[in-house]
Design a protein around this motif. Structure first.
Motif, PDB file in Angstrom:
ATOM      1  N   THR A  17       0.829  -1.231   0.000  1.00 28.17           N
ATOM      2  CA  THR A  17       0.000   0.000   0.000  1.00 28.17           C
ATOM      3  C   THR A  17       0.850   1.262   0.000  1.00 28.17           C
ATOM      4  O   THR A  17       0.392   2.327   0.433  1.00 28.17           O
ATOM      5  CB  THR A  17      -0.921   0.007   1.232  1.00 28.17           C
ATOM      6  OG1 THR A  17      -0.127  -0.187   2.421  1.00 28.17           O
ATOM      7  CG2 THR A  17      -1.963  -1.094   1.151  1.00 28.17           C
ATOM      8  N   LYS A  18       2.057   1.157  -0.489  1.00 26.94           N
ATOM      9  CA  LYS A  18       2.891   2.365  -0.612  1.00 26.94           C
ATOM     10  C   LYS A  18       2.262   3.290  -1.645  1.00 26.94           C
ATOM     11  O   LYS A  18       1.747   2.851  -2.675  1.00 26.94           O
ATOM     12  CB  LYS A  18       4.308   1.994  -1.069  1.00 26.94           C
ATOM     13  CG  LYS A  18       5.143   1.272  -0.010  1.00 26.94           C
ATOM     14  CD  LYS A  18       5.639   2.218   1.055  1.00 26.94           C
ATOM     15  CE  LYS A  18       6.588   1.479   1.989  1.00 26.94           C
ATOM     16  NZ  LYS A  18       6.953   2.299   3.150  1.00 26.94           N
ATOM     17  N   ILE A  19       2.359   4.597  -1.366  1.00 26.57           N
ATOM     18  CA  ILE A  19       1.802   5.588  -2.289  1.00 26.57           C
ATOM     19  C   ILE A  19       2.535   5.512  -3.633  1.00 26.57           C
ATOM     20  O   ILE A  19       1.913   5.524  -4.698  1.00 26.57           O
ATOM     21  CB  ILE A  19       1.925   7.023  -1.688  1.00 26.57           C
ATOM     22  CG1 ILE A  19       1.260   7.092  -0.315  1.00 26.57           C
ATOM     23  CG2 ILE A  19       1.384   8.069  -2.659  1.00 26.57           C
ATOM     24  CD1 ILE A  19      -0.247   6.910  -0.327  1.00 26.57           C
ATOM     25  N   ASP A  20       3.851   5.456  -3.545  1.00 23.47           N
ATOM     26  CA  ASP A  20       4.655   5.416  -4.768  1.00 23.47           C
ATOM     27  C   ASP A  20       4.672   3.978  -5.302  1.00 23.47           C
ATOM     28  O   ASP A  20       5.163   3.071  -4.633  1.00 23.47           O
ATOM     29  CB  ASP A  20       6.088   5.876  -4.439  1.00 23.47           C
ATOM     30  CG  ASP A  20       6.999   5.865  -5.658  1.00 23.47           C
ATOM     31  OD1 ASP A  20       8.185   6.221  -5.510  1.00 23.47           O
ATOM     32  OD2 ASP A  20       6.531   5.506  -6.759  1.00 23.47           O
ATOM     33  N   PRO A  21       4.166   3.788  -6.509  1.00 23.46           N
ATOM     34  CA  PRO A  21       4.142   2.425  -7.054  1.00 23.46           C
ATOM     35  C   PRO A  21       5.548   1.792  -7.130  1.00 23.46           C
ATOM     36  O   PRO A  21       5.688   0.577  -7.041  1.00 23.46           O
ATOM     37  CB  PRO A  21       3.588   2.605  -8.479  1.00 23.46           C
ATOM     38  CG  PRO A  21       2.828   3.874  -8.426  1.00 23.46           C
ATOM     39  CD  PRO A  21       3.510   4.747  -7.431  1.00 23.46           C
ATOM     40  N   GLY A  22       6.563   2.644  -7.266  1.00 27.39           N
ATOM     41  CA  GLY A  22       7.938   2.125  -7.333  1.00 27.39           C
ATOM     42  C   GLY A  22       8.390   1.461  -6.045  1.00 27.39           C
ATOM     43  O   GLY A  22       9.335   0.681  -6.030  1.00 27.39           O
ATOM     44  N   GLU A  23       7.679   1.778  -4.922  1.00 25.70           N
ATOM     45  CA  GLU A  23       8.053   1.208  -3.631  1.00 25.70           C
ATOM     46  C   GLU A  23       7.223  -0.025  -3.279  1.00 25.70           C
ATOM     47  O   GLU A  23       7.480  -0.661  -2.266  1.00 25.70           O
ATOM     48  CB  GLU A  23       7.881   2.264  -2.532  1.00 25.70           C
ATOM     49  CG  GLU A  23       8.880   3.413  -2.651  1.00 25.70           C
ATOM     50  CD  GLU A  23       8.695   4.441  -1.540  1.00 25.70           C
ATOM     51  OE1 GLU A  23       8.102   4.120  -0.484  1.00 25.70           O
ATOM     52  OE2 GLU A  23       9.150   5.583  -1.725  1.00 25.70           O
ATOM     53  N   ARG A  24       6.222  -0.313  -4.119  1.00 23.98           N
ATOM     54  CA  ARG A  24       5.397  -1.494  -3.831  1.00 23.98           C
ATOM     55  C   ARG A  24       6.057  -2.754  -4.403  1.00 23.98           C
ATOM     56  O   ARG A  24       7.131  -2.678  -5.020  1.00 23.98           O
ATOM     57  CB  ARG A  24       4.022  -1.356  -4.479  1.00 23.98           C
ATOM     58  CG  ARG A  24       3.222  -0.179  -4.006  1.00 23.98           C
ATOM     59  CD  ARG A  24       1.942  -0.070  -4.819  1.00 23.98           C
ATOM     60  NE  ARG A  24       1.448   1.315  -4.751  1.00 23.98           N
ATOM     61  CZ  ARG A  24       0.681   1.876  -5.666  1.00 23.98           C
ATOM     62  NH1 ARG A  24       0.287   1.168  -6.719  1.00 23.98           N
ATOM     63  NH2 ARG A  24       0.291   3.130  -5.525  1.00 23.98           N
TER      64      ARG A  24
END
Lengths: 670, 46
Positions: free
Chosen positions: A243-250
């Motif tokens: 559920t990270k805001i930044d898709p790069g961190e998911r």
């Protein structure tokens, strides 16, 4: 005709399930397929929009355990309906409303199933993005498995389709795109939606399932503490990442999230501690194994060192025993040492020295030839072999084999030795072999290498002696004797002088020289001197008939016996001397000692027989009894016939036979 | 060369120790996966 009536040709409408995002949802019965289906109207589809039949066929070909089957598409009154297989059970939305709680084990299992289905969809070409994952779109079947329903066909079909969103489950980038599509302006943020939007939705959905609380919107972060209390640290980590805001961190793919769910239990602290403990034990065992292997290696090294020490001790024992004259003990020590280290030369060398010291020159040569030179385990190129070859060369020299002695000296120097004494003796051997020039050359080499003065005179004496220059030789030996402190060299010089005078026939001068040597030399160097002295006394006694010389010979031989240098010949000679001196009892005792020490042979009985004859001749005729003499004679004859081979004859035995014949002829024996 | 020397003791100890440790490693290769599996089952059942 109404819509429902138009649908009724193929489908029997069973019930209205509700209103979906696109319109009414019916449960129907497919008359032809004879199975329940779900009919759902696609939102805002206009009949004027072309439907790509090929893409529909692709969707119809999607088959997965956790996805409903797409059966068909319908156009009714300008609207497009999807027909999908009916999934029995309840949605998670319904279950949440009923107040159901779920265990971590269940959540992990369902999470893996959802990710499996998503992975299948996302790997289609082109990828199928669900776009609306939420509890209401996840069914729990009676078998306890999930089914992900209502994936967004329109999303797949048409780029310009209006997207939907559901608060608390939709990803931030999808939310922005939806807002952009509703606004006349283009909002900053993500320009496209990909698989990671579904990842967010799965995370948000499972957060709701785990905690019972729904996120208000995509801007709200999860309550990590609450989630951890409900499910544990590892599960909370997975949801947080999804559920990270930044898709790069998911998680970048459904497969990655699947693996994360799979490994949740493995991230448990107790499991991690167990892993660490097991790793520690294995590392410890590996380290201990290595340590023990090193220990064993060191132990082997120690064993070798101990064996070498024991071997060296035995070699020292060989030397000590040899010096003490215990040649049998020396042989035992040699046997033990050579058995311990068969490839080591030193014990062999010391045994050869022992044979040499005993003047067993033939045995010494044979030992070197067979036990050393033909021993495959011994390295014949090592430096010590020069000393071995020297013993061989000198033994050959002592036996008078000067030619082979010279050849063997060649082997000595081939090994690179610089021993000046070896050069000296090589020069002497060359001289005796008639190579005068070579002898002088080698002697000069020895002098150049630092041969000492006493050795120079000795060598010169030997060379002169070999070449027949007896006076010069005598002078050189005199110089050697006066200069040297080496008693062995002094002894050899005296013996050489003795030989020169013997060759000259000057037996009285011989005797003087030998007596001088006896005075000058220490006892341990006198063996050969005494042997020669005894012999010269015997010769003088025989020549002059002077019994004084004979008595002196007896005294000298007595000294030889007392020094432990006695041999069979020593006793034999003594017995004859005693007999000649008329000391018959002493003679008999000597023969007794001879038999005791060396066993019986014909010579012993021959001596007894002669002594018996002498004893009987001292008696009156009437008192004589030659019976014992006859017994001695017969025994001697019997042993003589057994021992003598190759037509050898003993003159003394012939004499005894003659005496016996006379006794018989004289009628002394029946 | 007879007798139990220092070198013999070291070598025998080293060999026996190594064998023991290798045996231990083999035992752990069998026992440890079972332990891990039991732990996972226990965690999953909570």
């Amino acid at each position: 005709m109404g819509t429902e009536e138009k649908l009724s040709g193929t489908y029997e409408i069973l019930e209205r399930l509700g209103e979906g995002s696109g319109g009414v949802v019916y449960k129907a019965y497919h008359r032809r397929l004879r199975q329940p289906v779900v009919l759902k109207k696609m939102k805002n589809r206009s009949i004027s929009r072309a439907v790509n039949r090929q893409e529909v066929d692709i969707l119809k070909n999607l088959h997965h355990s956790y996805l409903p089957q797409v059966l068909d598409f319908l156009e009714v009154d300008g609207d497009v309906y999807t027909v999908m297989s009916y999934i029995p059970g309840k949605s998670f939305a319904q279950l949440l409303n009923e107040g159901q709680h779920f265990t971590q084990k269940q959540l992990i299992r369902w999470g893996m199933q959802i990710c499996s289905a998503l992975n299948y969809l996302h790997n289609q070409k082109p990828p199928v993005i669900h776009g609306d994952i939420k509890p209401a779109n996840i069914m729990l079947t009676p078998e306890g498995n999930i089914c992900l329903i209502d994936f967004n066909i329109a999303f797949y079909l048409d780029d310009s389709t209006v997207l939907g969103y559901t608060n608390g489950y939709t990803s931030p980038e999808q939310y922005i795109m939806v807002l952009s599509s509703k606004s006349s302006q283009t909002l900053p943020g993500h320009s496209e939606i990909d698989e990671r939007a579904d990842i967010y939705s799965v995370g948000a959905t499972f957060y709701h399932l785990a905690t019972g609380q729904r996120l208000s919107d995509c801007r709200q972060k999860i309550d990590r503490k609450l989630l951890t209390e409900c499910t544990g640290e590892a599960f909370a980590q997975v949801i947080e990442k999804a559920t990270k805001i930044d898709p790069g961190e998911r998680f970048q793919s459904a497969l990655e999230m699947f693996r994360a769910f799979e490994n949740i239990t493995k991230k448990d602290r107790r499991y991690q501690r167990l892993l660490a403990g097991q790793l520690g034990i294995r590392m410890g065992l590996v380290a201990l194994t290595a340590g023990f292997i090193v220990l064993a290696g060191y132990g082997v090294h120690e064993i070798r060192r101990e064996r070498t020490d024991m071997y060296n001790g035995l070699v020292e024992e060989q030397i000590e025993l040899r010096d003490a004259g215990d040649y049998e003990g020396q042989e035992d020590a040699f046997a033990e040492a050579s058995a311990m280290m068969p490839g080591a030369l030193e014990s062999y060398y010391q045994n050869a020295c022992s044979l040499y010291k005993q003047e067993r020159y033939e045995d010494c040569i044979a030992f070197i030839d067979y036990d050393i030179c033909e021993n495959e385990k011994i390295d014949l190129t090592q430096a010590r072999m020069a000393d071995v070859y020297y013993l061989r060369a000198d033994s050959l020299f002592r036996l008078g084999d000067y030619q082979n002695a010279v050849e063997t000296y060649g082997e000595v120097f081939r090994l690179g030795t610089k021993e000046t004494v070896y050069y000296r003796d090589y020069a002497i051997a060359l001289a005796y072999n008639g190579e005068e020039e070579n002898a002088r050359e080698i002697l000069q080499e020895a002098i150049d290498y630092g041969l000492k003065e006493d050795s120079i005179y000795y060598a010169q004496g030997e060379i002169e002696k070999a070449l027949g220059g007896s006076d010069a030789a005598l002078a050189d030996f005199r110089e050697c004797i006066s200069r040297t402190d080496d008693n062995t060299m002094k002894t050899r010089a005296y013996l050489m002088m003795n030989e020169i005078y013997e060759a000259k026939g000057s037996d009285t001068t011989q005797r003087e020289i030998l007596l001088e040597a006896k005075e000058v030399l220490p006892v341990e160097n006198q063996m050969q001197i005494l042997e020669n002295l005894a012999q010269i006394d015997i010769d003088l006694a025989d020549r002059s008939g002077n019994g004084q010389y004979r008595q002196e010979a007896i005294d000298v031989l007595g000294e030889i016996v007392s020094q432990g240098w006695d041999t069979y010949d020593t006793y034999d000679t003594l017995a004859v001397l005693y007999e000649k001196q008329g000391q018959l009892d002493s003679a008999r005792q000597t023969v007794d000692t001879m038999m005791e020490k060396f066993g019986e042979d014909y010579n012993v009985y021959m001596r007894y027989a002669f002594l018996e004859i002498d004893a009987q001749e001292l008696l009156d005729n009437s008192d004589r009894d030659y019976t014992q003499f006859a017994q001695y004679y017969e025994k001697a004859l019997q042993l003589y016939n057994e021992e003598m081979t190759d037509n050898n004859e003993d003159n003394e035995m012939l004499l005894l036979e003659s005496v016996y014949a006379q006794v018989v002829e004289g009628g002394w024996l029946e | 060369m007879t007798g139990i020397t220092y070198g013999v003791v070291l070598t025998v100890t080293g060999i026996l120790g190594a064998i023991g440790c290798i045996t231990g490693l083999i035992v752990t290769a069998v026992a440890f996966p079972r332990q891990r599996k039991k732990m996972l089952e226990k965690i999953e059942s909570e």
